[in-house]
Write an enzyme that holds these catalytic residues in place. Structure first.
Site, short mmCIF file in Angstrom:
data_model
loop_
_atom_site.label_atom_id
_atom_site.label_comp_id
_atom_site.label_asym_id
_atom_site.label_seq_id
_atom_site.Cartn_x
_atom_site.Cartn_y
_atom_site.Cartn_z
CG ASP A 37 -6.82 42.19 -81.24
OD1 ASP A 37 -6.96 41.20 -81.06
OD2 ASP A 37 -6.18 43.17 -81.74
CG HIS A 38 -6.69 39.03 -75.34
ND1 HIS A 38 -6.09 38.64 -74.02
CD2 HIS A 38 -6.81 40.43 -75.28
CE1 HIS A 38 -5.83 39.59 -73.41
NE2 HIS A 38 -6.17 40.85 -73.80
N GLY A 105 1.75 43.93 -75.52
CA GLY A 105 1.25 42.74 -75.55
C GLY A 105 1.48 41.80 -74.44
CD GLU A 106 -1.56 41.01 -72.99
OE1 GLU A 106 -2.11 40.45 -73.91
OE2 GLU A 106 -2.06 41.96 -72.61
CG ASN A 109 -3.33 37.33 -76.42
OD1 ASN A 109 -4.14 36.35 -76.42
ND2 ASN A 109 -2.96 38.26 -75.55
N GLY A 173 2.99 51.20 -66.77
CA GLY A 173 4.36 51.64 -66.04
C GLY A 173 4.77 52.92 -66.66
NE ARG A 267 -6.81 44.21 -58.01
CZ ARG A 267 -5.80 44.90 -58.44
NH1 ARG A 267 -5.21 45.20 -57.53
NH2 ARG A 267 -5.42 45.33 -59.75
#
Length: 323
Positions: A37-38, A105-106, A109, A173, A267
């Site tokens: 969801d972005h 979030g970030e 967005n 974290g 990775r």
């Protein structure tokens, strides 16, 4: 036994393709769906970022699988009272098979309306308050709320499911994992780190589900797979808090120039070897996750689903059955 699901990438694929992939995932034997969801993709080359709630409505008509947002940020871009309505409707449409994955979030967005991007400690408090509002609205009746961050004035949700969706909280974290254990119904991560699951359990998450997402890239040509991963998801090689702080895809593109193909391919399992894909998944199973959602990077979706149906999922399940 661990449940294996498919991770729909809203950043890479348009809405109709996401719906098609959901049908293929169920046919291939996947047991659940994640969907991102972005508002923006991470990089312009990814090319998409549709409105997830419209896509979830379409998914409800084509699949019987449970669907989880991975993850929605309910603290800035959309007010928690509106997200509460969207999630309640999704639960109704999916006949009780919706899981509401949330996180802090970030900036990518959440900056779009011009709001200040708060520090992580404040975002966690905002998330806690947002979840309180959402749960009050899901109980029905008129809700008024006057908090540190949000105001709600005599709001009522009329379309409510028989039971509200569980709220899974994302945590990369220990502080977020602790919050998930304390107030969440489940825990979401993208790292095979048992230490964070232990934090979640100690904070009150014992007996609650844990879910993780993993990227892979199947192709008959390993070199092509590695190139697809480096082209589309070099952001997986960016360490630290940059992913939470940068506001535009071009900033991620600039930082991604420092990420080599080798470092990002190290990775992510790439190529046609079932052993490589199974080994990557086993890291998450071994860490203790109850649910693992696998995202195929790039355009070779049909080949991926055939490969997993025939060579990966049966072996993963057999390995668990004989433990």
């Amino acid at each position: 036994m661990t449940m294996f699901g498919y991770f729909l990438s809203s950043e890479e694929h348009d809405p109709k393709e996401l719906v098609r992939q959901a049908k293929l995932a169920e046919q291939a034997g996947f047991e659940g769906l994640w969907i991102s969801d972005h508002y923006h993709p991470w990089l312009d080359v990814q090319g998409q970022s549709s409105f997830v709630w419209s896509v979830i409505g379409a998914l409800s008509e084509v699949t019987s699988l449970p669907v989880t947002t991975a993850v929605t940020c309910p603290i800035i871009r959309i007010h928690p009272a509106i997200i509460a309505q969207a999630a309640a409707t999704a639960q109704v449409m999916l006949d009780g098979r919706f899981r509401f994955g949330v996180g802090t979030g970030e900036a990518l967005n959440e900056h779009i309306l011009g709001d200040q991007w708060p520090p992580a400690s404040e975002r966690r408090r905002m998330l806690g308050e947002a979840i309180e509002i959402i749960r009050r609205l899901w109980r029905g009746g008129l809700v008024s709320f006057h908090g540190e961050f949000y105001e709600v004035d005599t709001a009522r949700l009329y379309t409510l499911p028989e039971r509200p969706p569980p709220i899974y909280i994302s945590g990369l974290g220990p502080k977020s994992a602790e919050l998930a254990g304390r107030i969440g119904d489940g825990y979401i991560s993208t790292e095979p780190t048992p230490e964070l699951i232990e934090v979640f359990h100690r904070a009150g998450g014992q007996g609650k589900p844990t879910a993780a997402g993993i990227k892979v890239c199947w192709s008959r040509d390993e070199t092509r797979a590695r190139r697809n991963v480096h082209r589309l998801w070099p952001t997986n090689g960016i360490p630290g808090e940059a992913s939470q702080l940068l506001p535009l895809p071009r900033h991620f593109e600039q930082l991604s120039q420092l990420v080599t193909e080798e470092s990002v391919a190290d990775r992510i399992a790439c190529g046609p070897s079932p052993e490589a894909h199974i080994a990557a998944i086993r890291q998450y199973v071994g860490a203790g996750y109850d649910e693992v959602y696998i995202q195929q990077v790039g355009p070779e979706q049909d080949g991926f689903f055939s490969f997993y149906a025939e060579e990966v999922l049966p072996r993963c399940r057999t390995a668990q059955a004989v433990r």
